[in-house]
Design a protein around this motif. Structure first.
Motif, PDB file in Angstrom:
ATOM      1  N   SER A   3       0.833  -1.187  -0.127  1.00 43.70           N
ATOM      2  CA  SER A   3      -0.003   0.015   0.057  1.00 43.70           C
ATOM      3  C   SER A   3       0.845   1.398  -0.085  1.00 43.70           C
ATOM      4  CB  SER A   3      -0.941   0.006   1.327  1.00 43.70           C
ATOM      5  OG  SER A   3      -0.116  -0.082   2.409  1.00 43.70           O
ATOM      6  N   LEU A  22      -2.285   7.555  -9.361  1.00 39.31           N
ATOM      7  CA  LEU A  22      -3.153   6.559  -9.101  1.00 39.31           C
ATOM      8  C   LEU A  22      -3.283   5.625 -10.309  1.00 39.31           C
ATOM      9  CD1 LEU A  22      -5.174   5.693  -7.009  1.00 39.31           C
ATOM     10  CD2 LEU A  22      -6.875   7.422  -7.738  1.00 39.31           C
ATOM     11  N   PRO A  23      -3.764   6.128 -11.414  1.00 41.56           N
ATOM     12  CA  PRO A  23      -3.735   4.688 -12.400  1.00 41.56           C
ATOM     13  C   PRO A  23      -2.554   4.087 -12.520  1.00 41.56           C
ATOM     14  CG  PRO A  23      -3.787   6.999 -13.467  1.00 41.56           C
ATOM     15  CD  PRO A  23      -3.919   7.307 -11.936  1.00 41.56           C
ATOM     16  N   LEU A  25       0.015   3.435 -10.208  1.00 39.23           N
ATOM     17  CA  LEU A  25       0.277   2.520  -9.192  1.00 39.23           C
ATOM     18  C   LEU A  25      -0.699   1.352  -9.139  1.00 39.23           C
ATOM     19  CD1 LEU A  25       1.576   5.445  -6.811  1.00 39.23           C
ATOM     20  CD2 LEU A  25       2.932   3.202  -7.205  1.00 39.23           C
ATOM     21  N   SER A  26      -2.061   1.879  -9.344  1.00 46.50           N
ATOM     22  CA  SER A  26      -3.027   0.773  -9.283  1.00 46.50           C
ATOM     23  C   SER A  26      -2.696  -0.480 -10.332  1.00 46.50           C
ATOM     24  CB  SER A  26      -4.348   1.227  -9.505  1.00 46.50           C
ATOM     25  OG  SER A  26      -4.930   2.293  -8.689  1.00 46.50           O
ATOM     26  N   ALA A  27      -2.350   0.094 -11.627  1.00 42.20           N
ATOM     27  CA  ALA A  27      -2.054  -0.936 -12.613  1.00 42.20           C
ATOM     28  C   ALA A  27      -0.836  -1.663 -12.005  1.00 42.20           C
ATOM     29  CB  ALA A  27      -1.704  -0.139 -13.874  1.00 42.20           C
ATOM     30  N   GLY A  29      -0.450  -2.896  -9.403  1.00 39.02           N
ATOM     31  CA  GLY A  29      -0.769  -3.761  -8.216  1.00 39.02           C
ATOM     32  C   GLY A  29      -0.366  -3.140  -6.728  1.00 39.02           C
ATOM     33  N   GLY A  31      -1.900  -0.770  -3.611  1.00 32.55           N
ATOM     34  CA  GLY A  31      -2.945  -0.360  -3.405  1.00 32.55           C
ATOM     35  C   GLY A  31      -2.860   1.037  -2.953  1.00 32.55           C
ATOM     36  N   THR A  32      -3.474   2.105  -3.336  1.00 32.39           N
ATOM     37  CA  THR A  32      -3.047   3.361  -3.506  1.00 32.39           C
ATOM     38  C   THR A  32      -4.210   4.009  -3.027  1.00 32.39           C
ATOM     39  OG1 THR A  32      -1.699   3.193  -5.338  1.00 32.39           O
ATOM     40  CG2 THR A  32      -1.858   5.536  -4.693  1.00 32.39           C
ATOM     41  N   SER A 225       6.250   7.570  -9.950  1.00 33.49           N
ATOM     42  CA  SER A 225       5.173   6.736  -9.751  1.00 33.49           C
ATOM     43  C   SER A 225       5.539   5.600 -10.025  1.00 33.49           C
ATOM     44  CB  SER A 225       3.965   7.235 -10.328  1.00 33.49           C
ATOM     45  OG  SER A 225       3.555   8.353 -10.039  1.00 33.49           O
ATOM     46  N   GLY A 229       6.263   2.358  -7.273  1.00 32.94           N
ATOM     47  CA  GLY A 229       5.806   1.252  -7.561  1.00 32.94           C
ATOM     48  C   GLY A 229       6.564   0.077  -7.296  1.00 32.94           C
TER      49      GLY A 229
END
Ligand code: PXL
Length: 281
Positions: A3, A22-23, A25-27, A29, A31-32, A225, A229
């Motif tokens: 996270s 956000l996009p 880090l989410s991509a 994997g 949890g942001t 980012s 990640g």
């Protein structure tokens, strides 16, 4: 799942800061969670953005998370609007220090040899105090010069003598004993990359790759980012930074090919599938 808490503004139109973090880090994997430091109708390359600073929201929001027992593996700090916001972010980092999150700081305050509009030497000093606490610090050349009191070279966007980067890294380590990375470092015509080291006198990691002849707001945010990640996913500093440099290059290439108004920022959507394949094969 790892996270991360991303602390920077939301520019509602024109991709940068949170709308990059956000996009991406989410991509990857991760949890942001986001802590927006301000809302801007557009980023600052468009004229006259409407700005709503959220300074008074920051510490209470973090206290709420703390009361819920929430914790993060990393805190990643980008563009902040004022010395007061830097102070709030330092208070938040102290609040979460008991769980030792990795503190990643991109000291966004200038480029091309100049401070961004609205920032002054007082802001540089305030941000330096946050940089001291960082585990990973990612200034560009201009920011590295500002943080270390080094005169910026006369042609900051062109190739530099590698000795300059070595000297800057040594000076940065007087400030921050974590991994220091000078982003956008250029030592060869037509190339760009990074110089990094994890301590004064340690081996310098150097990487140069093709420079695409176009530049977009938010490119530094994308580099930070991806690097954040990748480090959280357990890649080595060299692997993480190379991935960040290569992914940023390919996204700039795809954005130039898309032919849209450059102020819209990076066409992240074009390269997210490749990023997912790279980190989650
Ligand atoms: O990309 C960094 C950034 C983020 N947010 C805002 C900015 C900038 C750079 O200028 O103006 C509002």
């Amino acid at each position: 799942m790892k996270s991360l808490l991303s602390i920077q503004d939301i520019s509602c139109y024109g991709k940068c800061s949170q709308t990059v973090a956000l996009p991406v880090l989410s991509a990857m994997g991760i949890g942001t969670a986001v802590l927006p430091t301000a809302l801007l109708s557009t980023h600052t390359l468009y004229p006259d953005p409407v700005r709503q600073p959220l300074t008074d929201f920051l510490v209470p929001a973090a206290r709420h998370w703390k009361s819920l027992g929430l914790a993060f593996d990393a805190i990643c700090v980008g563009y902040l609007g004022s010395a007061d916001q830097v102070a709030a972010v330092r208070e938040i980092c102290a609040m979460f220090a008991d769980t030792s999150p990795l503190l990643i700081v991109d000291p966004v305050m200038g480029d091309h040899g100049r401070l961004y509009a609205g920032f002054d030497t007082h802001y540089v000093e305030a941000l330096s105090a946050l940089c001291r606490e960082a585990d990973v610090l990612l200034p560009n050349l201009t920011e590295a010069c500002l943080l270390t009191g080094t005169p910026c070279p006369p042609a900051p966007d062109g190739p530099q003598d590698p000795v300059l980067y070595d000297r800057l890294l040594d000076h940065l380590h007087a400030l921050c004993d974590g991994l220091c990375v000078i982003t956008g470092a250029c030592t060869e015509e037509g190339r760009t990359g990074f110089c990094a080291s994890s301590g004064a006198g340690r081996e310098t990691l150097r990487y140069q790759t093709d420079r695409i002849g176009a530049s977009y707001h938010g490119s530094g945010d994308l580099f930070t980012s991806v690097a954040a990640g990748a480090l959280l996913l357990g890649l080595s500093p060299e692997q993480a930074l190379r991935l960040a440099a290569d992914h940023t290059r390919e996204t700039i290439r795809a954005t130039a090919a898309a032919g849209q108004d450059p102020r819209r920022g990076l066409a992240l959507e074009e390269t997210l599938p490749a990023l997912i394949r790279a980190v989650r094969p």
